[in-house]
Write a protein that holds these residues in place. Structure first.
Motif, PDB file in Angstrom:
ATOM      1  N   GLY A 279      84.779  33.390  59.057  1.00 28.95           N
ATOM      2  CA  GLY A 279      84.322  34.611  58.405  1.00 28.95           C
ATOM      3  C   GLY A 279      82.947  34.540  57.777  1.00 28.95           C
ATOM      4  N   ASP A 280      82.461  33.324  57.436  1.00 35.11           N
ATOM      5  CA  ASP A 280      81.159  33.258  56.762  1.00 35.11           C
ATOM      6  C   ASP A 280      80.081  32.576  57.597  1.00 35.11           C
ATOM      7  N   ARG A 281      80.405  31.530  58.350  1.00 31.01           N
ATOM      8  CA  ARG A 281      79.362  30.824  59.084  1.00 31.01           C
ATOM      9  C   ARG A 281      79.069  31.439  60.455  1.00 31.01           C
ATOM     10  N   ILE A 282      80.110  31.820  61.173  1.00 30.29           N
ATOM     11  CA  ILE A 282      79.884  32.364  62.518  1.00 30.29           C
ATOM     12  C   ILE A 282      79.046  33.651  62.487  1.00 30.29           C
ATOM     13  N   PRO A 283      79.239  34.562  61.526  1.00 35.29           N
ATOM     14  CA  PRO A 283      78.359  35.731  61.476  1.00 35.29           C
ATOM     15  C   PRO A 283      76.879  35.366  61.319  1.00 35.29           C
ATOM     16  N   ILE A 284      76.582  34.262  60.597  1.00 27.97           N
ATOM     17  CA  ILE A 284      75.185  33.841  60.445  1.00 27.97           C
ATOM     18  C   ILE A 284      74.644  33.313  61.772  1.00 27.97           C
ATOM     19  N   VAL A 285      75.468  32.543  62.491  1.00 27.37           N
ATOM     20  CA  VAL A 285      75.052  32.075  63.818  1.00 27.37           C
ATOM     21  C   VAL A 285      74.685  33.262  64.693  1.00 27.37           C
ATOM     22  N   LYS A 286      75.553  34.277  64.697  1.00 29.04           N
ATOM     23  CA  LYS A 286      75.320  35.442  65.568  1.00 29.04           C
ATOM     24  C   LYS A 286      74.157  36.297  65.081  1.00 29.04           C
ATOM     25  N   GLN A 287      73.919  36.314  63.779  1.00 27.24           N
ATOM     26  CA  GLN A 287      72.818  37.107  63.230  1.00 27.24           C
ATOM     27  C   GLN A 287      71.470  36.452  63.483  1.00 27.24           C
ATOM     28  N   THR A 288      71.465  35.154  63.686  1.00 25.05           N
ATOM     29  CA  THR A 288      70.195  34.422  63.795  1.00 25.05           C
ATOM     30  C   THR A 288      69.909  34.007  65.240  1.00 25.05           C
ATOM     31  N   TRP A 289      70.477  32.903  65.699  1.00 27.07           N
ATOM     32  CA  TRP A 289      69.990  32.303  66.939  1.00 27.07           C
ATOM     33  C   TRP A 289      70.893  32.452  68.156  1.00 27.07           C
ATOM     34  N   ILE A 466      70.843  27.932  49.635  1.00 32.02           N
ATOM     35  CA  ILE A 466      69.716  28.620  50.252  1.00 32.02           C
ATOM     36  C   ILE A 466      70.244  29.854  50.957  1.00 32.02           C
ATOM     37  N   ASP A 467      69.357  30.734  51.301  1.00 30.65           N
ATOM     38  CA  ASP A 467      69.693  31.879  52.145  1.00 30.65           C
ATOM     39  C   ASP A 467      69.449  31.432  53.587  1.00 30.65           C
ATOM     40  N   PRO A 468      70.500  31.142  54.365  1.00 29.12           N
ATOM     41  CA  PRO A 468      70.280  30.596  55.704  1.00 29.12           C
ATOM     42  C   PRO A 468      69.561  31.556  56.643  1.00 29.12           C
ATOM     43  N   VAL A 469      69.770  32.845  56.470  1.00 31.85           N
ATOM     44  CA  VAL A 469      69.064  33.808  57.317  1.00 31.85           C
ATOM     45  C   VAL A 469      67.571  33.765  57.012  1.00 31.85           C
ATOM     46  N   LYS A 470      67.228  33.693  55.746  1.00 31.07           N
ATOM     47  CA  LYS A 470      65.822  33.605  55.360  1.00 31.07           C
ATOM     48  C   LYS A 470      65.209  32.297  55.857  1.00 31.07           C
ATOM     49  N   ALA A 471      65.978  31.193  55.758  1.00 28.35           N
ATOM     50  CA  ALA A 471      65.483  29.912  56.257  1.00 28.35           C
ATOM     51  C   ALA A 471      65.218  29.996  57.753  1.00 28.35           C
ATOM     52  N   TYR A 472      66.104  30.648  58.484  1.00 28.48           N
ATOM     53  CA  TYR A 472      65.903  30.790  59.927  1.00 28.48           C
ATOM     54  C   TYR A 472      64.657  31.622  60.229  1.00 28.48           C
ATOM     55  N   VAL A 473      64.534  32.747  59.568  1.00 28.06           N
ATOM     56  CA  VAL A 473      63.386  33.626  59.808  1.00 28.06           C
ATOM     57  C   VAL A 473      62.088  32.910  59.461  1.00 28.06           C
ATOM     58  N   THR A 474      62.103  32.139  58.380  1.00 21.75           N
ATOM     59  CA  THR A 474      60.897  31.459  57.931  1.00 21.75           C
ATOM     60  C   THR A 474      60.465  30.346  58.874  1.00 21.75           C
ATOM     61  N   TRP A 475      61.433  29.579  59.356  1.00 19.03           N
ATOM     62  CA  TRP A 475      61.085  28.347  60.057  1.00 19.03           C
ATOM     63  C   TRP A 475      61.371  28.328  61.552  1.00 19.03           C
TER      64      TRP A 475
END
Length: 496
Positions: A279-289, A466-475
């Motif tokens: 419920g928390d990690r997989i949505p970030i995977v799908k939102q980012t990469w 950290i905000d993982p989405v922000k970290a992804y967008v930044t780096w």
């Protein structure tokens, strides 16, 4: 901030240097640096020490993989060509992977006795550099002549932690910035008197059989020897960018590309997850990469059609995930159609750039046994092994998977550390571990800004504080930096 207690390093990873060593280090190191600086001003900068090129031994921190060996050979040829133009006797230029068959040769310390015996009589400096380090030999010679080679010197471009970090075992937690360690990309040097001193120590007390996690930091700790050895002396001419005309070295910062990037369809991505993180990690995977991957599956202990996940029949464990990883390897080798060339295994809290990975993989032979990622070591001082740490992403060629499974490499338990078991097997089977500093086991905040500033990273790991989405967008988000250097990312300090 430190991560929650449940995320603390296991006992085996605890300090090379305990937090208590932060005692009065700040004041002592400041005094020592001030004394060194004064001595340099009074005795060394005021006159040049007349060393010649033949007194410098260049050691390129090379790897046996064909791509890396070729890059190292190019660097060697550049050094020798520049040296020949100076009409001096040529220096020794050594490739690290050719010096020793010992598994831990890349950690450098085991080779110091060889350097001491072979070069102490006629040489003054051992200068280490990476395959990508660009050296202006005349300027480097001029720089080294400012330092008295009869003294103990440890020279480099200084990095320091901005906050205490797990990758350095929270050393100097009260004042992380007090301890300096070299950026290998800029090159670093040991004077022969210091090499000889370290060799005597190595003969007196063998290297500990523990983990090698961040070599540049651990070498600096060993040289410093809790205050009995020299601290790193920062040399401004050792650089990682070329904006300063006085630089004797620079570090190449572009992402490698050897022909066309690998096709998306030639990379299979396996995401390790479990029910409690659906419920928390997989949505970030799908939102980012995740959208960058053509072939991706999520492997869990629970089949969830909404993701969807594949239940491998392996129960989730709180420690290692060896059982799950080996089930993924078997599935990739036996069930994946079209004989996909590359397998990438990541955690559900890994952030990765698939476009950059495709570009990087263009430089590796998919038909050979390639195991690529961030290299760690275990027990390398006593016949241990190297391994690719799992959180930053483990990249396998199909041939590497075939050899690992064909060599009867298996888990002794489902919760064994998968990356370490694979490293132990690869060492025994002759499948070399290939290191790339572009994969990261930790978060952006866990690395010095000056270190990341000359990288085009491929991955980071963990979502702690950290905000993982922000970290992804930044780096990691696709952008101009995938074609150019990291200078297009200047100003991105907020995520550090």
């Amino acid at each position: 901030m430190r991560p929650p207690a449940r995320r603390r390093a296991p006992p085996a990873l605890l300090p090379l240097l305990t937090c208590s060593l932060a005692f009065a280090l700040a004041s002592e190191e400041v005094k020592k640096e001030a004394t060194q600086s004064k001595n340099l001003e009074e005795s060394d900068i005021s006159r040049e020490h007349g060393i010649d090129l033949k007194e410098i031994v260049f050691v390129i921190q090379s790897q046996s993989n064909a791509f890396h060996a070729q890059r190292a050979e190019q660097s060697k040829n550049s050094i020798l060509k520049q040296s020949a133009a100076l009409a001096q006797e040529l220096p020794q230029v050594l490739l690290l992977h050719e010096l020793s068959k010992q598994e831990g040769a890349w950690t450098i310390l085991p080779l110091l006795p060889h350097f001491s015996v072979t070069y102490s009589r006629n040489s003054s400096w051992i200068f280490f550099c990476e395959e990508e380090t660009r050296i202006q030999v005349p300027k480097l010679l001029e720089t080294l002549r400012r330092y008295d080679p009869s003294k103990e010197w440890f020279l480099g471009k200084a990095l320091h932690d901005e906050e205490s970090t797990i990758i350095h075992h929270y050393a100097f937690s009260e004042n992380p910035s007090v301890f300096k360690y070299p950026d290998f990309a800029a090159g670093w040097a040991l004077s022969l008197p210091l090499v000889n001193k370290l060799t005597k120590r190595l003969k007196r007390e063998s290297l500990k059989s523990d983990f090698t996690i961040d070599l540049k930091h651990e070498i600096a700790l060993y040289v410093w020897d809790r205050g009995d050895g020299p601290a790193l002396t920062a040399v401004p001419e050792l650089c990682t960018d070329s904006v300063d005309a006085r630089c004797a070295t620079t570090g190449r910062s572009s992402l490698p590309l050897c022909g066309n990037p690998v096709k998306k369809e030639d990379i299979f991505v396996a995401v390790k997850t479990c029910k409690k993180f659906h419920g928390d990690r997989i949505p970030i995977v799908k939102q980012t990469w995740a959208g960058q991957a053509s072939r991706i599956e999520y492997y869990s202990d629970h089949a969830d059609s909404s993701i969807p996940t594949v239940d491998l029949g392996v129960p989730n464990t709180d420690r290692g995930h060896c059982g799950k990883t080996f089930a993924i390897l078997e599935r990739f080798l036996n069930l994946s159609h079209d004989k996909i060339a590359w397998l990438v295994i990541v955690d559900d809290d890994t952030l990765i750039s698939i476009p950059r990975l495709r570009r990087l993989l263009s430089c590796y032979d998919a038909d050979g046994p390639v195991l690529l990622g961030e290299r760690y070591g275990y027990g390398l001082g006593t016949g241990g092994y190297s391994y690719v740490t799992g959180g930053g992403g483990m990249v396998f060629s199909r041939e590497a998977v075939r050899r690992l499974l064909g060599g009867q490499c298996r888990c002794h338990s489902n919760d064994a550390p998968d990356d370490m078991v694979l490293g132990m097997c690869s060492s025994g089977l002759g499948v070399p571990v290939t290191h790339s500093p572009l994969f990261h086991q930790a978060r952006p905040v866990d690395y010095p800004e000056a270190y990341l500033s000359h990288q085009v990273p491929v991955s980071f790991h963990k979502h702690w504080n950290i905000d993982p989405v922000k970290a992804y967008v930044t780096w990691l988000a696709p952008g101009e930096e995938d074609e150019a250097g990291p200078e297009t990312r200047k100003g991105r300090k907020d995520e550090l």
